[in-house]
Design an enzyme around this catalytic site. Structure first.
Site: not given
Length: 440
Positions: A50, A128, A130, A185, A192, A241, A312, A329, A331
């Site tokens: 359903d 990645e 976490e 982490e 992670e 990430h 970063r 990447e 982030r």
């Protein structure tokens, strides 16, 4: 795997129950449990459910939906008894007329993958994710008390979650994951586990399986695992990430030994597309009210629309490895997102960059966290939306991402998320009571 191979494997492994799994629009895993007597019928796509009972699917007058299992996703749960074992199959959702249901997130990702294939590309993704491990109270309800006070890469005896994490890794490996790294982490109670990149659909399936396994194994260790982006104020939140690359045949289309930073023009256009659509894409990659408590300066979360080959603090980072490992990447995504929609959205944005030759801004090598507002403005560096409502407003004006979602999912997603925002906006919080009750 073929239908026959699944039936033989189920018999050989003494499977008694099979969970037919699928994901709703908001990224919540659903399942229908059947006995192996019904397995052949299920593999023929004859099992109905359903759809009106699933949030964001269909109205009651058009509720019949069919589950079509993907035989390649057949796997036995290692933590269940060997005698009368439990297996699962991930399913696509179909309408009674035999056409794919336009509200199925897996179908939406398949559509964008097909669009990339028409241009000669195959997308690979390495996530990645976490998560936090919290203690539970006497009644088994989760608390926000972390199981440790450890920090980045700490070991036992400080990291009390190491045994749970070890079991998670072993379980995931038994289920066909290739685990590349697992560690504590930055924040207390935060972990992670990274698994090897794969093609986009396989990774989206694996992210859903990963979250399910992590929560199950944590529970067996008397802990609660949460993928909520920011469960505790004042410490880092949990991100996911998303490393992305496009291949043409066996060649990484993002690598050019003679290009700027050894990046191909396609890679630069892809970054241009990601940055152009980033504010609208945030509604999909960061889909909760809580997501934006993580996306604030000071906790390593990327909030600025820039790219860099090292830095970063930028939204898009290019990790150092080149050749076949060249990747972009992204982030800002967090693990509360629907991975099918988030990957589809990132791919649609990147392909828009390639198709329309969207040149990204110049690379930002300085630490954006240390820039003041005037410097960022002078550099033309914008920010991600400050809250869910701002992100939804951006999505409303992004035709590429609206087209990617399709009318059904876009409307249902907006309806559900605006309701969520309104609920949050009108609630009176403890912070407000503490701040204003005695002052005014």
């Amino acid at each position: 795997m073929t239908k026959q191979e699944v039936l033989e494997k189920a018999k050989e492994l003494n499977v008694k129950f099979v969970r037919l799994q699928f994901t709703d629009i908001f990224g919540v895993l659903k399942n229908v449990a059947i006995t192996t007597e019904q397995l052949e019928k299920a593999l023929d796509g004859e099992l109905m459910f359903d759809g009106s009972s699933i949030q964001g699917f269909t109205r009651i007058e058009e509720s019949d939906m069919y589950l079509r299992p993907d035989p390649d996703t057949f796997i036995v749960f290692p933590w269940r008894p060997k005698d009368g074992a439990v297996a699962r199959l991930i399913c696509d959702v179909y309408k009674p007329d035999g056409t794919p249901f336009e509200g199925d997130p897996r179908y939406i990702l398949k559509k964008v993958i097909a669009e990339a294939a028409e241009l000669g590309y195959r997308m690979y993704v390495g996530p990645e994710a976490e998560f936090f491990l919290f203690l539970v109270d006497e009644e088994g309800k989760p608390t926000t008390i972390t199981h440790d006070k450890a920090g980045y890469f700490d070991l036992t005896p400080v990291d009390l979650g190491e045994n749970a994490r070890r079991d998670m890794v072993l379980t995931l490996e038994q289920m066909g994951f290739e685990i590349e790294a697992s560690h504590h982490e930055v924040a207390p109670g935060q972990h992670e586990i990274d698994f090897k990149y794969s093609d986009a659909l396989d990774v989206a399936d694996k992210i859903m399986t990963f979250k399910f396994v992590v929560r199950t194994i944590a529970q067996r260790h008397g802990l609660h695992a949460t993928f909520m982006p920011k469960p505790i104020f004042g410490i880092n939140g949990s991100g996911m990430h998303m490393n992305q690359s496009l291949f043409k045949g066996d060649q990484n289309a993002f690598f050019d030994p003679n290009g700027y930073k050894q990046l191909s023009q396609e890679a630069l256009y892809y970054i241009g597309g990601l940055l152009k659509h980033a504010r609208a894409l945030a509604a999909i990659t960061n889909p909760t009210v809580n997501s934006y408590k993580r996306l604030v300066p000071g906790y390593e979360a990327p909030v600025y629309l820039a790219w860099s080959a090292a830095n970063r603090s930028a939204l898009c980072r290019i990790p150092a490895k080149r050749g076949a490992s060249t990747r972009v990447e992204l982030r800002n995504p967090d693990p509360s997102c629907n991975p099918y929609l988030a990957i589809a959205g990132a791919l649609a944005a990147g392909l828009d960059g390639i198709k329309n030759k969207i040149q990204p801004p110049a690379e930002t090598s300085a630490n954006i966290y240390h820039m003041d507002a005037a410097t960022r403005a002078a550099e033309g560096i914008q920010s991600l939306p400050a809250n869910l409502k701002e992100a939804l407003d951006e999505l409303q004006n992004d035709e590429v991402l609206k087209d990617m979602l399709g009318e059904h999912v876009y409307n249902k997603f907006m309806e559900g998320k605006l309701q969520e925002w309104d609920e949050y906006r009108t609630k009176v919080t403890e912070w407000e009571i503490e701040k204003y009750l005695t002052t005014y």
